[in-house]
Design a protein around this motif. Structure first.
Motif, PDB file in Angstrom:
ATOM      1  N   LEU A  57       0.836  -1.200   0.000  1.00 42.14           N
ATOM      2  CA  LEU A  57       0.000   0.000   0.000  1.00 42.14           C
ATOM      3  C   LEU A  57       0.871   1.249   0.000  1.00 42.14           C
ATOM      4  O   LEU A  57       1.969   1.262   0.562  1.00 42.14           O
ATOM      5  CB  LEU A  57      -0.930   0.028   1.211  1.00 42.14           C
ATOM      6  CG  LEU A  57      -1.928  -1.118   1.363  1.00 42.14           C
ATOM      7  CD1 LEU A  57      -2.985  -0.758   2.416  1.00 42.14           C
ATOM      8  CD2 LEU A  57      -2.610  -1.478   0.050  1.00 42.14           C
ATOM      9  N   GLN A  58       0.381   2.300  -0.648  1.00 39.83           N
ATOM     10  CA  GLN A  58       1.023   3.603  -0.640  1.00 39.83           C
ATOM     11  C   GLN A  58       0.475   4.382   0.560  1.00 39.83           C
ATOM     12  O   GLN A  58      -0.592   4.043   1.085  1.00 39.83           O
ATOM     13  CB  GLN A  58       0.704   4.337  -1.949  1.00 39.83           C
ATOM     14  CG  GLN A  58       1.148   3.586  -3.190  1.00 39.83           C
ATOM     15  CD  GLN A  58       2.651   3.360  -3.233  1.00 39.83           C
ATOM     16  OE1 GLN A  58       3.420   4.282  -3.067  1.00 39.83           O
ATOM     17  NE2 GLN A  58       3.067   2.112  -3.445  1.00 39.83           N
ATOM     18  N   ASP A  61      -3.211   5.196   0.501  1.00 38.50           N
ATOM     19  CA  ASP A  61      -4.170   4.129   0.189  1.00 38.50           C
ATOM     20  C   ASP A  61      -5.021   3.814   1.412  1.00 38.50           C
ATOM     21  O   ASP A  61      -4.483   3.425   2.455  1.00 38.50           O
ATOM     22  CB  ASP A  61      -3.419   2.838  -0.196  1.00 38.50           C
ATOM     23  CG  ASP A  61      -3.000   2.814  -1.651  1.00 38.50           C
ATOM     24  OD1 ASP A  61      -3.667   3.477  -2.474  1.00 38.50           O
ATOM     25  OD2 ASP A  61      -2.014   2.130  -1.964  1.00 38.50           O
ATOM     26  N   ARG A 128      -3.951  -3.816  -2.947  1.00 32.54           N
ATOM     27  CA  ARG A 128      -4.483  -2.969  -4.023  1.00 32.54           C
ATOM     28  C   ARG A 128      -5.103  -3.877  -5.081  1.00 32.54           C
ATOM     29  O   ARG A 128      -4.669  -5.004  -5.267  1.00 32.54           O
ATOM     30  CB  ARG A 128      -3.345  -2.156  -4.652  1.00 32.54           C
ATOM     31  CG  ARG A 128      -2.688  -1.183  -3.693  1.00 32.54           C
ATOM     32  CD  ARG A 128      -1.311  -0.822  -4.177  1.00 32.54           C
ATOM     33  NE  ARG A 128      -1.391  -0.039  -5.391  1.00 32.54           N
ATOM     34  CZ  ARG A 128      -1.357   1.289  -5.444  1.00 32.54           C
ATOM     35  NH1 ARG A 128      -1.207   1.978  -4.356  1.00 32.54           N
ATOM     36  NH2 ARG A 128      -1.441   1.917  -6.588  1.00 32.54           N
ATOM     37  N   VAL A 138      -8.923  -0.654  -2.867  1.00 31.03           N
ATOM     38  CA  VAL A 138      -8.038  -1.263  -1.879  1.00 31.03           C
ATOM     39  C   VAL A 138      -8.925  -2.199  -1.069  1.00 31.03           C
ATOM     40  O   VAL A 138      -9.920  -1.759  -0.491  1.00 31.03           O
ATOM     41  CB  VAL A 138      -7.390  -0.201  -0.972  1.00 31.03           C
ATOM     42  CG1 VAL A 138      -6.583  -0.860   0.143  1.00 31.03           C
ATOM     43  CG2 VAL A 138      -6.497   0.731  -1.797  1.00 31.03           C
ATOM     44  N   ARG A 278      -9.564   5.670  -8.552  1.00 26.83           N
ATOM     45  CA  ARG A 278      -9.838   4.904  -7.330  1.00 26.83           C
ATOM     46  C   ARG A 278     -11.313   5.083  -7.000  1.00 26.83           C
ATOM     47  O   ARG A 278     -11.784   6.223  -6.888  1.00 26.83           O
ATOM     48  CB  ARG A 278      -8.940   5.442  -6.198  1.00 26.83           C
ATOM     49  CG  ARG A 278      -9.134   4.838  -4.818  1.00 26.83           C
ATOM     50  CD  ARG A 278      -8.773   3.366  -4.741  1.00 26.83           C
ATOM     51  NE  ARG A 278      -7.500   2.986  -5.323  1.00 26.83           N
ATOM     52  CZ  ARG A 278      -6.314   3.076  -4.699  1.00 26.83           C
ATOM     53  NH1 ARG A 278      -6.240   3.511  -3.468  1.00 26.83           N
ATOM     54  NH2 ARG A 278      -5.206   2.699  -5.314  1.00 26.83           N
ATOM     55  N   ARG A 285      -5.370   8.738 -10.181  1.00 23.97           N
ATOM     56  CA  ARG A 285      -4.052   8.423  -9.638  1.00 23.97           C
ATOM     57  C   ARG A 285      -3.202   7.819 -10.745  1.00 23.97           C
ATOM     58  O   ARG A 285      -3.738   7.186 -11.651  1.00 23.97           O
ATOM     59  CB  ARG A 285      -4.162   7.331  -8.569  1.00 23.97           C
ATOM     60  CG  ARG A 285      -4.834   7.746  -7.324  1.00 23.97           C
ATOM     61  CD  ARG A 285      -5.126   6.496  -6.498  1.00 23.97           C
ATOM     62  NE  ARG A 285      -5.639   6.908  -5.192  1.00 23.97           N
ATOM     63  CZ  ARG A 285      -4.948   6.835  -4.069  1.00 23.97           C
ATOM     64  NH1 ARG A 285      -3.740   6.289  -4.058  1.00 23.97           N
ATOM     65  NH2 ARG A 285      -5.448   7.248  -2.933  1.00 23.97           N
TER      66      ARG A 285
END
Ligand code: MTE
Length: 310
Positions: A57-58, A61, A128, A138, A278, A285
């Motif tokens: 995950l970023q 997220d 993700r 997510v 998203r 994104r």
């Protein structure tokens, strides 16, 4: 009918206090029409607690809310519209359920679902999820590593690929009464991809039993690949020497390759893969190579031309 599970807790109980205060401050600052809009959005955007270890995950997220994870689906057996699976899959029977593991293995078997799952430790993993249609989510999945069940079956040295097959039952699956796809839906992985520790068989989301529209009782999750690899309602896992046919590749091989690795540099003929929307967000994104899992999986494809092997 309410889309939330019966034992859902109220959002005020699950929103951490700091986050709640932040949002109030933000709403106060936004003022007027914007604040009203945010208040409405806020009332529906809260999520259930999402158990699980985050994978790839970023920092920005956040788990996609339950209503979107379970209400915006592709599952052509129950219709082609994103809302169809939830509307049409509620009566689908997922017990009793048998999973066949066969092909090039030393220990082929027909398992009752419970026996298939029992030897493995269930895990919660937040991944993700990127669809080739350029939307993403997510998702807090619950399930078991795919490698677990493959090792148990003891692949023969000849085995190079794994094929996954969805249930064929036009009585229960209205979409199978028309030839949109050459039913049953099938998908495939190379054996080394399937053995990768990130490849997962999901039995739940948000710590709950998998809703039918998400592929109950058992579906594949390969987080570095486009969503169509995630074969739903699996009844058979077969090891083969040759590359298996896959449902979308048979329909349009120029659009859907066998590998289907998330790759912002290789566009689909109808959708750019450079960015994604998203679900629940307004701004697009940038899409990440291998959906943000490059450190873990890039070595699987060393020396391969990924524009050719899309
Ligand atoms: N599996 C089956 N059996 N039938 C399908 O139509 N659609 C695929 C995949 N698995 C599909 C399927 C596609 S295109 C996507 S994007 C994902 O399921 C969607 O999974 P989700 O609904 O849990 O997001």
């Amino acid at each position: 009918m309410s889309s939330r599970p019966k034992d859902d807790v109220r959002s005020s109980e699950i929103t951490p206090e700091a986050h709640y205060l932040d949002r109030r401050r933000f709403l106060a600052a936004a003022g007027g029409f914007g604040a009203a809009l945010l208040a409405v959005r806020g009332a529906t955007a809260d999520t259930l607690p999402a158990p699980g270890k985050p994978y790839g995950l970023q920092p920005d997220d956040k788990p996609t809310p339950w209503d979107d994870v379970t209400g915006y689906n592709n599952f052509y057996e129950f219709g082609t519209d994103k809302a169809d699976p939830k509307a049409n899959a509620q009566a689908f029977r997922t017990r009793p359920w048998t999973v066949k593991v066969d092909g090039l293995v030393a220990k082929p078997a027909d398992y009752a679902l419970e026996d298939f799952l029992k030897p493995s430790a269930v895990e919660d993993r937040i991944y993700r999820h990127r669809c080739v249609e350029a939307w993403s989510m997510v998702v807090p999945w619950r399930g078991i590593p795919l490698a677990d069940v493959l090792k148990r079956a003891q692949p023969s040295p000849k085995a190079k690929y794994v094929e996954f097959t969805t249930l064929l039952d036009p009585k229960q699956m209205p979409g199978q009464r028309s030839r949109t796809i050459d039913w049953p839906y099938t998908e495939g992985l190379r054996l080394d991809e399937a053995m990768h520790p990130l490849a997962f068989l999901a039995t739940g989301v948000y710590g709950r039993t998998l809703p039918n529209q998400n592929g109950a009782p058992l579906r594949l999750v390969v987080p570095w690949k486009y969503g169509f690899k995630g074969c739903k309602s699996i009844v058979r896992i077969r090891l083969t020497e040759t590359q298996p046919k896959t449902a979308w590749n048979q329909i349009a091989s120029n659009e859907y390759g066998f590998y289907a690795n998330v790759n912002p540099g290789v566009d689909h003929p109808r959708w750019s893969q450079a960015s994604e929307r998203r679900i629940g967000e307004f701004l697009k994104r940038k899409t990440l190579m291998f959906n943000g899992y490059a450190d873990q999986v890039a070595s699987l494809y060393q020396g391969m031309d990924l524009a050719k092997n899309y």
